[in-house]
Design a protein around this motif. Structure first.
Motif, PDB file in Angstrom:
ATOM      1  N   SER A   6      -1.321  -6.754   1.416  1.00 29.14           N
ATOM      2  CA  SER A   6      -1.697  -8.024   1.545  1.00 29.14           C
ATOM      3  C   SER A   6      -3.012  -8.300   2.515  1.00 29.14           C
ATOM      4  CB  SER A   6      -0.765  -8.842   2.398  1.00 29.14           C
ATOM      5  OG  SER A   6      -0.536  -8.345   3.807  1.00 29.14           O
ATOM      6  N   ALA A  52      -3.207  -9.694   5.356  1.00 27.19           N
ATOM      7  CA  ALA A  52      -2.727  -9.505   6.773  1.00 27.19           C
ATOM      8  C   ALA A  52      -2.497  -8.033   6.899  1.00 27.19           C
ATOM      9  CB  ALA A  52      -1.342 -10.093   6.925  1.00 27.19           C
ATOM     10  N   ASP A  53      -1.988  -7.124   5.944  1.00 23.25           N
ATOM     11  CA  ASP A  53      -1.982  -5.735   5.857  1.00 23.25           C
ATOM     12  C   ASP A  53      -3.149  -5.268   6.393  1.00 23.25           C
ATOM     13  OD1 ASP A  53      -0.584  -3.180   6.247  1.00 23.25           O
ATOM     14  OD2 ASP A  53      -1.194  -2.986   3.841  1.00 23.25           O
ATOM     15  N   ARG A  92      -4.701  -5.650   9.754  1.00 19.68           N
ATOM     16  CA  ARG A  92      -3.871  -4.706  10.647  1.00 19.68           C
ATOM     17  C   ARG A  92      -4.677  -3.355  10.566  1.00 19.68           C
ATOM     18  NH1 ARG A  92       0.624  -7.673   9.441  1.00 19.68           N
ATOM     19  NH2 ARG A  92       1.044  -6.430   7.631  1.00 19.68           N
ATOM     20  N   THR A  94      -8.595  -9.808  12.627  1.00 19.75           N
ATOM     21  CA  THR A  94      -7.666 -11.006  12.287  1.00 19.75           C
ATOM     22  C   THR A  94      -7.794 -11.139  10.763  1.00 19.75           C
ATOM     23  OG1 THR A  94      -9.434 -12.627  12.520  1.00 19.75           O
ATOM     24  CG2 THR A  94      -8.192 -12.132  14.529  1.00 19.75           C
ATOM     25  N   PRO A  95      -6.668 -11.698  10.231  1.00 17.69           N
ATOM     26  CA  PRO A  95      -6.678 -11.979   8.589  1.00 17.69           C
ATOM     27  C   PRO A  95      -7.994 -13.013   8.324  1.00 17.69           C
ATOM     28  CG  PRO A  95      -4.362 -11.966   9.607  1.00 17.69           C
ATOM     29  CD  PRO A  95      -5.437 -11.755  10.796  1.00 17.69           C
ATOM     30  N   ARG A 100       0.520 -15.273  -0.273  1.00 17.07           N
ATOM     31  CA  ARG A 100       0.573 -13.960   0.363  1.00 17.07           C
ATOM     32  C   ARG A 100       0.285 -12.633  -0.668  1.00 17.07           C
ATOM     33  NH1 ARG A 100       4.069 -14.127   5.451  1.00 17.07           N
ATOM     34  NH2 ARG A 100       4.336 -16.382   5.872  1.00 17.07           N
TER      35      ARG A 100
END
Length: 64
Positions: free
Chosen positions: A18, A20-21, A24, A29-30, A54
């Motif tokens: 994703s 978000a992944d 990380r 930040t996303p 997502r």
């Protein structure tokens, strides 16, 4: 033309589950990932990843 850093970014993004992944993995930040992807897609003149909710999927162009 894209840089080696752009390629590394896209490889990290393409291998992530994703946004978000990917954020990380890149330690950002996303929203930073989204903005950088948008800039890369604009520079190349093509959509590389379809993003919905997502979930993200490489487009035909992004998978080449």
């Amino acid at each position: 033309m894209i840089s080696t850093e752009d390629l590394r970014f896209f490889i990290t993004l393409a291998s992530a589950a994703s946004l978000a992944d990917a954020a990380r993995n890149l330690d950002v930040t996303p929203p930073a990932v989204t903005q950088r992807l948008r800039l890369l897609e604009t520079r190349l003149g093509m959509r590389l990843i379809d993003r919905s909710g997502r979930r993200m999927v490489l487009t035909d162009e992004g998978g080449l």
